[in-house]
Design an enzyme around this catalytic site. Structure first.
Site, short mmCIF file in Angstrom:
data_model
loop_
_atom_site.label_atom_id
_atom_site.label_comp_id
_atom_site.label_asym_id
_atom_site.label_seq_id
_atom_site.Cartn_x
_atom_site.Cartn_y
_atom_site.Cartn_z
CB SER A 1 -0.89 -0.05 1.24
OG SER A 1 -1.36 1.22 1.56
CG HIS B 1 -41.06 10.42 12.27
ND1 HIS B 1 -39.77 10.15 11.89
CD2 HIS B 1 -41.34 11.66 11.80
CE1 HIS B 1 -39.28 11.18 11.22
NE2 HIS B 1 -40.21 12.11 11.16
#
Ligand code: ACO
Ligand code: AKG
Ligand code: ZN
Length: 379
Positions: A138, A295
């Site tokens: 990497s 809700h």
């Protein structure tokens, strides 16, 4: 993008050890690694064995446990680090070296050609010693490295023929999802190797960046439980899982044992001495609490109305809150029914009005609401 084609490189025992409050004992690491294995992560990344004598012993211990996840360690491009890592018996080694101009100037002082030469030397050495070991290379700080430099480095590394995947690191969490997408897509066209993405959360884009990395063709994503890591950490395991669940719940339920995630979180939170944040996507106190009347009414009809994730998949329960001024009559009616009481519409409106008036003056508990319902019923 097919969900089944990616793997999680779980780094709580490497990046997570870089979290300010982490100081895992050897037994802690075993417990955490077992819990990660039970959840089903494909890889567990460990701190470099050269970091300390205990780190080395822990690598050996975890590598020998026979866990279902592959054990990796994370090292510098350094021959001594490689020799020590090889001796621990890990299944794979994740090598890294900074490639941006800042890293080149202030971290290790090497230019691009020197980076390639050093990485080639160390990778070839490891491969000669242990041809079956899984190698990843990497470029640290990839997001601040020019694409030209990255391609030069990764092409040279791929030509060695010893590396299974390359890694991209958003080391300071500076990338946007679009930038990650573009970079992974570009690299995907250049290499057939697997691509790992490691994203820091400095600008709170880590989970989004990991997801777009997958969409662009990445195959491996680094995570930590609770997102712990250096500074404010990296992609959180649960955040990443939640994101994938929202896209395709059935696939993610098949791939990992979601019911193990709660135990894993409680364990890591305890070991690092933090509480799980209130707004954690799955285990936060408020994650599945529904409050406003609009809700709660819709939720009582169908939970999907206001939930992207079914909490039951993770062994969590939802709550419908009515002890506040935003409550609506439908949710209050639901509570009344739970208590075995029934009211007509005009009574319900009256009760709701009383509750709101009281909630304007004081905070209420659910017992207060129940008392209102019972006393109204007695009247
Ligand atoms: C972005 C990341 O999170 S990468 C992972 C970070 N992890 C760690 O740092 C693991 C814990 N670290 C440690 O225990 C120590 O830093 C050690 C054992 C790795 C090195 O310790 P020391 O020899 O005391 O060096 P120190 O930490 O002061 O400096 C880092 C050294 O590594 C070199 N270096 C830094 N990155 C790399 C790299 N990717 N590859 C090769 N060498 C590197 C630096 O040039 C510096 O070398 P120097 O000793 O010639 O000055
Ligand atoms: O090895 C990697 O890809 C990541 C290293 C790291 O922790 C970082 O760059 O933030
Ligand atoms: Zn990192």
């Amino acid at each position: 993008m097919s969900l089944s084609e990616f793997a999680i490189v779980e780094s709580t025992l490497r990046e997570g050890e870089q979290f300010i409050k982490a100081n895992f004992s050897s037994d802690d690491k075993v417990e955490i690694a077992e819990a990660l294995g039970a959840f089903g992560v494909e890889y567990i990344e460990l701190t470099s064995p050269i970091a300390s004598p205990q780190s080395r012993q822990d690598c050996e211990r975890l590598a020998g446990l026979g866990l279902p996840s592959k054990i990796l360690t994370h090292i510098r491009c350094h021959l001594e680090d490689a020799k020590v890592a090889l001796a621990t018996g890990v299944a794979g080694i994740n090598l890294t070296i900074g490639s941006s101009s800042l890293m080149r100037q202030f971290s290790h002082g090497k230019n691009i050609n020197q980076i390639i030469d050093l990485a080639s030397e160390v990778l070839t050495f490891i491969h000669q010693q242990a041809p079956n070991i899984e190698l990843r290379f990497s470029a640290e700080d990839s997001s601040r490295t020019s694409t030209e430099d990255l391609i030069k480095i990764y092409s040279a590394i791929e030509k060695l023929g010893v590396v299974k995947r390359i890694g991209i690191a958003d080391t300071v969490g500076i990338s946007t999802p679009m930038q990650v997408f573009e970079l992974v897509k570009t690299l995907r066209q250049f290499t057939n190797l697997d691509i790992e993405f490691h994203g820091h959360n400095d600008t709170e884009c880590a989970t989004a960046n990991s997801y777009t990395a997958l969409e662009a063709g990445a195959t491996h994503i680094d995570t930590c439980v609770l997102g712990i890591g250096e500074r404010n950490g990296i992609t959180s395991l649960a955040g990443f899982i939640a994101r994938l669940y929202a896209t395709n719940p059935e696939q993610i339920k098949c791939k990992y044992r979601l019911e193990e995630l709660a135990n894993l979180h409680e364990l890591v939170a305890r070991k690092v001495g933090i509480s799980i944040p209130f707004n954690h996507c799955i285990f936060g106190e408020s994650a599945f609490s529904h409050k406003a009347g609009i809700h709660t009414k819709a939720m009582l009809n169908s939970s999907e109305t206001y939930e992207a994730i079914n909490p039951r998949s993770f062994g969590v329960t939802r709550s419908i809150l009515i002890n506040h001024k935003l409550a609506g009559k439908q949710a209050i009616n639901h509570r009344a029914n739970e208590l075995g009481l029934s009211f007509n519409l005009s009574q319900l409106k009256d009760i709701t009005h009383r509750l709101k008036t009281l909630a304007d003056q004081q905070s209420l508990t659910i017992e207060d609401v129940d008392n209102i319902l019972y006393s109204y019923h007695c009247q």
